[in-house]
Write a protein that holds these residues in place. Sequence first.
Motif, short mmCIF file in Angstrom:
data_model
loop_
_atom_site.label_atom_id
_atom_site.label_comp_id
_atom_site.label_asym_id
_atom_site.label_seq_id
_atom_site.Cartn_x
_atom_site.Cartn_y
_atom_site.Cartn_z
N ILE A 1 0.78 -1.06 -0.17
CA ILE A 1 0.14 0.11 -0.13
C ILE A 1 0.89 1.22 0.04
O ILE A 1 0.53 2.16 -0.87
N LEU A 2 1.96 1.20 1.09
CA LEU A 2 2.65 2.39 1.00
C LEU A 2 3.40 2.86 -0.29
O LEU A 2 3.60 4.00 -0.80
N GLN A 3 3.87 1.66 -1.22
CA GLN A 3 4.45 1.90 -2.29
C GLN A 3 3.75 2.53 -3.43
O GLN A 3 4.02 3.23 -4.21
N HIS B 1 -4.21 6.61 -6.12
CA HIS B 1 -5.18 7.58 -5.20
C HIS B 1 -5.68 6.35 -4.26
O HIS B 1 -6.10 6.50 -3.10
N GLU B 2 -6.05 5.03 -4.85
CA GLU B 2 -6.47 4.20 -4.04
C GLU B 2 -5.92 3.68 -2.89
O GLU B 2 -6.36 3.59 -1.70
N ASP B 3 -4.79 3.69 -3.00
CA ASP B 3 -3.57 3.40 -2.04
C ASP B 3 -3.60 4.32 -0.91
O ASP B 3 -3.39 4.20 0.18
N LEU B 4 -3.64 5.63 -1.38
CA LEU B 4 -3.52 6.63 -0.49
C LEU B 4 -4.85 6.92 0.38
O LEU B 4 -4.71 7.04 1.43
N ILE C 1 3.70 12.58 0.76
CA ILE C 1 3.98 11.29 0.60
C ILE C 1 5.17 10.53 -0.55
O ILE C 1 5.83 9.79 -0.06
N SER C 2 4.94 11.52 -1.52
CA SER C 2 5.82 11.12 -2.63
C SER C 2 7.43 11.26 -2.21
O SER C 2 8.30 10.81 -2.84
#
Length: 56
Positions: free
Chosen positions: A2-4, A11-14, A51-52
């Motif tokens: 998820i973090l990667q 966007h789904e992972d964020l 986060i990037s």
Amino acid sequence: MILQGAVAGRHEDLEKIFDLYMPLINKHSIWNGQLDEDLRQYIMIHIALNISKFQF
């Protein structure tokens, strides 16, 4: 992972990151004993914009 995915801009992972950490975000959004929606949104925007920069 998820973090990667969130770091890569998915966007789904964020959104999953926000769901996982919402209790902590809410805890740090308390001002004068009440949940401050503006503060919570500020924290979430700050996470989304930075986060990037996360490095593994």
